[in-house]
Design a protein around this motif. Structure first.
Motif, PDB file in Angstrom:
ATOM      1  N   ARG A  74      32.205 121.588  60.621  1.00  0.00           N
ATOM      2  CA  ARG A  74      31.542 120.324  60.236  1.00  0.00           C
ATOM      3  C   ARG A  74      32.687 119.458  60.601  1.00  0.00           C
ATOM      4  NH1 ARG A  74      27.974 121.388  54.883  1.00  0.00           N
ATOM      5  NH2 ARG A  74      26.856 123.047  55.496  1.00  0.00           N
ATOM      6  N   ASN A  75      33.990 119.764  60.514  1.00  0.00           N
ATOM      7  CA  ASN A  75      34.937 118.497  60.993  1.00  0.00           C
ATOM      8  C   ASN A  75      34.892 118.270  62.215  1.00  0.00           C
ATOM      9  OD1 ASN A  75      37.396 117.117  60.135  1.00  0.00           O
ATOM     10  ND2 ASN A  75      38.577 118.762  61.192  1.00  0.00           N
ATOM     11  N   THR A  76      34.665 119.158  63.290  1.00  0.00           N
ATOM     12  CA  THR A  76      34.488 119.051  64.459  1.00  0.00           C
ATOM     13  C   THR A  76      33.192 117.765  65.001  1.00  0.00           C
ATOM     14  OG1 THR A  76      35.079 120.989  65.147  1.00  0.00           O
ATOM     15  CG2 THR A  76      33.861 119.831  66.911  1.00  0.00           C
ATOM     16  N   ILE A  77      32.400 117.836  64.318  1.00  0.00           N
ATOM     17  CA  ILE A  77      31.221 116.821  64.449  1.00  0.00           C
ATOM     18  C   ILE A  77      31.724 115.402  63.956  1.00  0.00           C
ATOM     19  CG2 ILE A  77      28.982 116.117  63.782  1.00  0.00           C
ATOM     20  CD1 ILE A  77      29.031 118.495  65.811  1.00  0.00           C
ATOM     21  N   SER A  78      32.273 115.399  62.625  1.00  0.00           N
ATOM     22  CA  SER A  78      33.007 114.336  61.911  1.00  0.00           C
ATOM     23  C   SER A  78      34.109 113.776  62.962  1.00  0.00           C
ATOM     24  CB  SER A  78      33.706 114.692  60.703  1.00  0.00           C
ATOM     25  OG  SER A  78      34.359 113.471  60.091  1.00  0.00           O
ATOM     26  N   ARG A  79      35.162 114.415  63.557  1.00  0.00           N
ATOM     27  CA  ARG A  79      35.740 113.993  64.441  1.00  0.00           C
ATOM     28  C   ARG A  79      35.406 113.203  65.726  1.00  0.00           C
ATOM     29  NH1 ARG A  79      40.453 117.549  66.200  1.00  0.00           N
ATOM     30  NH2 ARG A  79      41.464 115.198  66.519  1.00  0.00           N
ATOM     31  N   LEU A  80      33.920 114.063  65.988  1.00  0.00           N
ATOM     32  CA  LEU A  80      33.335 113.259  67.329  1.00  0.00           C
ATOM     33  C   LEU A  80      32.888 112.044  66.813  1.00  0.00           C
ATOM     34  CD1 LEU A  80      31.570 116.659  68.661  1.00  0.00           C
ATOM     35  CD2 LEU A  80      33.305 115.383  69.903  1.00  0.00           C
ATOM     36  N   THR A  81      32.093 111.957  65.778  1.00  0.00           N
ATOM     37  CA  THR A  81      31.602 110.796  65.292  1.00  0.00           C
ATOM     38  C   THR A  81      32.446 109.629  64.972  1.00  0.00           C
ATOM     39  OG1 THR A  81      31.291 111.523  62.965  1.00  0.00           O
ATOM     40  CG2 THR A  81      29.346 111.850  64.590  1.00  0.00           C
ATOM     41  N   ASN A  82      33.623 109.893  64.702  1.00  0.00           N
ATOM     42  CA  ASN A  82      34.581 108.987  64.407  1.00  0.00           C
ATOM     43  C   ASN A  82      35.395 108.514  65.736  1.00  0.00           C
ATOM     44  OD1 ASN A  82      34.140 108.680  61.765  1.00  0.00           O
ATOM     45  ND2 ASN A  82      34.960 110.563  61.039  1.00  0.00           N
ATOM     46  N   ASN A  83      34.940 109.127  66.715  1.00  0.00           N
ATOM     47  CA  ASN A  83      35.887 108.785  67.918  1.00  0.00           C
ATOM     48  C   ASN A  83      37.056 109.355  68.109  1.00  0.00           C
ATOM     49  OD1 ASN A  83      33.103 107.506  69.250  1.00  0.00           O
ATOM     50  ND2 ASN A  83      33.934 105.846  67.773  1.00  0.00           N
ATOM     51  N   GLU A  84      37.243 110.402  67.317  1.00  0.00           N
ATOM     52  CA  GLU A  84      38.797 110.956  67.389  1.00  0.00           C
ATOM     53  C   GLU A  84      39.057 112.143  68.254  1.00  0.00           C
ATOM     54  OE1 GLU A  84      39.304 112.050  63.160  1.00  0.00           O
ATOM     55  OE2 GLU A  84      39.141 109.999  62.644  1.00  0.00           O
ATOM     56  N   HIS A  85      38.009 112.645  68.949  1.00  0.00           N
ATOM     57  CA  HIS A  85      37.778 113.821  69.771  1.00  0.00           C
ATOM     58  C   HIS A  85      36.752 113.537  70.736  1.00  0.00           C
ATOM     59  CE1 HIS A  85      38.197 117.919  70.639  1.00  0.00           C
ATOM     60  NE2 HIS A  85      36.961 118.094  70.464  1.00  0.00           N
ATOM     61  N   VAL A  86      36.872 114.049  71.874  1.00  0.00           N
ATOM     62  CA  VAL A  86      36.029 114.161  73.035  1.00  0.00           C
ATOM     63  C   VAL A  86      35.626 115.767  73.237  1.00  0.00           C
ATOM     64  CG1 VAL A  86      35.541 113.513  75.623  1.00  0.00           C
ATOM     65  CG2 VAL A  86      37.070 111.949  74.200  1.00  0.00           C
ATOM     66  N   PRO A  87      34.209 115.741  73.364  1.00  0.00           N
ATOM     67  CA  PRO A  87      33.903 117.054  73.471  1.00  0.00           C
ATOM     68  C   PRO A  87      33.813 117.797  74.906  1.00  0.00           C
ATOM     69  CG  PRO A  87      31.982 115.781  73.514  1.00  0.00           C
ATOM     70  CD  PRO A  87      33.170 114.860  73.174  1.00  0.00           C
ATOM     71  N   ASN A  88      34.051 118.924  74.729  1.00  0.00           N
ATOM     72  CA  ASN A  88      34.192 119.679  76.013  1.00  0.00           C
ATOM     73  C   ASN A  88      32.648 119.847  76.700  1.00  0.00           C
ATOM     74  OD1 ASN A  88      32.781 122.090  75.259  1.00  0.00           O
ATOM     75  ND2 ASN A  88      34.803 122.814  74.542  1.00  0.00           N
ATOM     76  N   LEU A  89      32.482 120.060  77.806  1.00  0.00           N
ATOM     77  CA  LEU A  89      31.048 119.929  78.360  1.00  0.00           C
ATOM     78  C   LEU A  89      30.259 121.076  77.685  1.00  0.00           C
ATOM     79  CD1 LEU A  89      31.394 119.548  82.306  1.00  0.00           C
ATOM     80  CD2 LEU A  89      30.593 118.006  80.753  1.00  0.00           C
ATOM     81  N   GLU A  90      30.525 122.173  77.387  1.00  0.00           N
ATOM     82  CA  GLU A  90      29.844 123.161  76.619  1.00  0.00           C
ATOM     83  C   GLU A  90      29.214 122.501  75.320  1.00  0.00           C
ATOM     84  OE1 GLU A  90      29.511 127.608  74.983  1.00  0.00           O
ATOM     85  OE2 GLU A  90      31.247 127.004  76.182  1.00  0.00           O
ATOM     86  N   LEU A  91      30.143 122.006  74.485  1.00  0.00           N
ATOM     87  CA  LEU A  91      29.659 121.467  73.227  1.00  0.00           C
ATOM     88  C   LEU A  91      28.819 120.124  73.448  1.00  0.00           C
ATOM     89  CD1 LEU A  91      29.978 121.375  70.169  1.00  0.00           C
ATOM     90  CD2 LEU A  91      32.095 120.116  70.493  1.00  0.00           C
ATOM     91  N   ALA A  92      29.295 119.381  74.286  1.00  0.00           N
ATOM     92  CA  ALA A  92      28.234 118.126  74.587  1.00  0.00           C
ATOM     93  C   ALA A  92      26.817 118.678  75.085  1.00  0.00           C
ATOM     94  CB  ALA A  92      29.029 117.272  75.697  1.00  0.00           C
TER      95      ALA A  92
END
Length: 76
Positions: free
Chosen positions: A30-48
Motif C-alpha cells: 500500500r505504501n507503493t501506491i501512496s508514494r505514487l499518488t503523492n508523486n514521490e515515486h515513478v512506477p516502472n513500466l510493468e507496474l504502470a
C-alpha cells in the motif's frame, strides 16, 4: 510526473475502490501506491501497465465507458 490515480478512482462511481484495494489487487505494498499518488515515486513500466489494466477492469465492471491510458494516469 504527476499521478492522477486519486481522481481516476473517484470517477469510478459513488463507492470507488480505495487505494489499498488497488495495491492488494496488483500485489504491491500500500505504501507503493501512496508514494505514487503523492508523486514521490515513478512506477516502472510493468507496474504502470498493471495499474492501468486494473483501473480499466474496474471501469468495465461498473459499466463505465472509460479506457485510461498510461498518459491519462501520469502526466508530465
Amino acid at each position: 510526473m504527476i499521478c492522477h490515480i486519486k481522481s481516476i478512482l473517484a470517477q469510478l462511481g459513488p463507492k470507488p475502490p480505495k487505494m489499498g484495494e488497488l495495491a492488494d489487487s496488483i500485489g504491491v505494498n500500500r505504501n507503493t501506491i501512496s508514494r505514487l499518488t503523492n508523486n514521490e515515486h515513478v512506477p516502472n513500466l510493468e507496474l504502470a501497465f498493471d495499474i492501468r489494466d486494473k483501473l480499466n477492469q474496474w471501469a468495465v465492471e461498473r459499466g463505465k465507458e472509460l479506457n485510461w491510458t498510461i498518459d491519462d494516469i501520469w502526466s508530465r
